[in-house]
Write an enzyme that holds these catalytic residues in place. Structure first.
Site, mmCIF file in Angstrom:
data_model
loop_
_atom_site.group_PDB
_atom_site.id
_atom_site.type_symbol
_atom_site.label_atom_id
_atom_site.label_comp_id
_atom_site.label_asym_id
_atom_site.label_seq_id
_atom_site.Cartn_x
_atom_site.Cartn_y
_atom_site.Cartn_z
ATOM 1 N N PRO A 17 40.055 -4.915 38.531
ATOM 2 C CA PRO A 17 39.389 -3.617 38.440
ATOM 3 C C PRO A 17 38.232 -3.718 37.450
ATOM 4 C CG PRO A 17 41.490 -3.569 37.273
ATOM 5 C CD PRO A 17 41.405 -4.898 37.944
ATOM 6 N N MET A 18 37.024 -3.344 37.898
ATOM 7 C CA MET A 18 35.838 -3.455 37.041
ATOM 8 C C MET A 18 35.033 -2.165 37.141
ATOM 9 S SD MET A 18 34.729 -7.448 37.712
ATOM 10 C CE MET A 18 35.130 -7.474 39.472
ATOM 11 N N GLN A 70 44.237 1.360 39.811
ATOM 12 C CA GLN A 70 44.540 1.232 38.386
ATOM 13 C C GLN A 70 44.363 2.576 37.701
ATOM 14 O OE1 GLN A 70 42.084 -0.695 35.179
ATOM 15 N NE2 GLN A 70 43.805 -2.138 35.143
ATOM 16 N N CYS A 100 41.885 -2.354 28.565
ATOM 17 C CA CYS A 100 40.490 -1.988 28.390
ATOM 18 C C CYS A 100 40.201 -1.664 26.926
ATOM 19 C CB CYS A 100 40.138 -0.795 29.268
ATOM 20 S SG CYS A 100 38.401 -0.302 29.137
ATOM 21 N N ASN A 212 44.450 -13.882 34.078
ATOM 22 C CA ASN A 212 43.098 -13.365 34.247
ATOM 23 C C ASN A 212 42.256 -13.833 33.068
ATOM 24 O OD1 ASN A 212 41.580 -10.253 33.458
ATOM 25 N ND2 ASN A 212 40.879 -11.575 35.091
ATOM 26 N N GLY A 213 40.958 -14.064 33.329
ATOM 27 C CA GLY A 213 40.031 -14.406 32.263
ATOM 28 C C GLY A 213 39.423 -15.785 32.443
ATOM 29 N N GLY A 214 38.128 -15.826 32.703
ATOM 30 C CA GLY A 214 37.404 -17.088 32.729
ATOM 31 C C GLY A 214 37.616 -17.949 33.953
#
Length: 343
Positions: A17-18, A70, A100, A212-214
């Site tokens: 989700p962004m 979300q 967040c 999640n991440g990178g």
């Protein structure tokens, strides 16, 4: 309406989700690249749904499934009421944001700040599960915030929240620094700690854990899946979607069908674009999500320029998209001394 999807299979690869990015038009584009990956909405706050009546934020196209919503919030009763609205809207999963770091989210005492209060998170997800009518309730979190010792606080968080009935978590493998870093900086500056997240999978084998991440390529995702149950990708899916989503069904889910080309995806978007324009939408609202689809290809710069300059003009439509696409060759020429590199 339930779509009876295998949500845990879909969670092997998901798109994060962004905010301001993964709206319904972006998700339609992503779905045309991967039929299998789990897609997430932008974060929707429970107060906006329950107190503000903004249920239009839950609108989506049936083609987007498997699809998770979300929620942001910290009040169990309000989150339960919001969850009922999400279930009625037909989502396959309801996810609670515990990651967040934005100032706006902190002021509402939810998002990453909730990492400090796992008992409240447990109360929230318990209420959400009671309201979810069998739809899975999940949590997306960080490894910790600020000066927390993540090696200690993350397993305690997972233990407390899973005791309330959550069995699926997505862990962003960075801390969130609530003071001193902007939300943008929080996506890059805190170091990634993949080994810690991997240790959580070993410590909690009964939980379904995604990382999640990178993660920037399908190779990266496949490597993580040697340890983790799922992988969530973020910015690469927006800025270079073809790189991570075209071919994902084959590489991650074992599909034997031929993946689409980027040109196929753009062509498949055109009927959707026409329908949305007929409903009064401006072209730019959709094509802003498509600018990166030809990244690394000859003509990509021209594609972006034609759409960026023209899509906001009155009357702009699918003809402009076709014009932009005409600058990107269907086939990438074989490398030779005279070949012009991708722009």
């Amino acid at each position: 309406m339930s779509y009876n999807v295998d949500i845990r299979k879909a969670a092997r690869l998901s798109v994060a989700p962004m905010m301001d990015w993964t709206d319904r038009h972006c998700r339609v584009l992503h779905r045309l690249m991967s039929r299998e990956a789990l897609l997430y909405t932008e974060m929707v706050t429970a107060p906006a749904l329950v107190r503000g009546g903004a249920t239009y934020l839950l609108d989506h196209d049936a083609a987007e499934h498997p699809l998770a919503v979300q929620l942001g919030g910290a009040d169990p009763k309000e989150l339960a009421a919001a969850t009922k609205l999400c279930v009625a809207a037909g989502y396959d999963e309801v996810n609670l944001n515990v990651g967040c770091p934005s100032d706006r989210v902190q002021s509402g005492t939810f998002g990453a700040v909730l990492m400090r209060d796992p008992r409240r998170v447990a109360d929230c997800v318990s209420a959400m599960k009671d309201a979810a009518q069998g739809i899975e309730v999940t949590v997306k979190c960080r490894i910790g915030v600020d000066d927390q010792l993540a090696e200690e606080t993350l397993p305690a968080f997972l233990d407390t929240v899973s005791a309330a009935g959550v069995t699926r978590f997505t862990i962003h493998a960075r801390k969130a620094w609530l003071q001193g870093l902007s939300p943008k900086e929080n996506r890059d500056i805190p170091p990634l700690d993949y080994p810690l997240v991997h240790r959580m999978k070993a410590a909690f084998p009964h939980l379904h854990l995604s990382i999640n991440g990178g993660i920037a390529s399908l190779d990266d995702a496949q490597e993580q899946l040697q340890v983790m149950d799922g992988v969530m990708v973020g910015r690469v899916a927006y800025h270079d979607p073809a790189k991570i989503l075209i071919g994902a069904d084959q590489a991650i889910f074992g599909a034997t069908t031929e993946p689409p080309t980027a040109h196929d995806v753009v062509e498949a978007m055109l009927p959707y674009i026409e329908r949305q324009l007929a409903n009064g939408l401006r072209l730019h609202t959709i094509t802003r999500h498509m600018l990166g689809i030809f990244n690394g290809r000859p003509g990509a710069r021209k594609w972006r320029r034609v759409l960026s300059e023209g899509a906001t003009r009155n009357g702009a439509g699918v003809a402009l998209v076709r014009e932009a696409m005409s600058h990107v060759p269907d086939r990438i020429p074989d490398q030779d001394p005279d070949h012009i590199p991708a722009d």
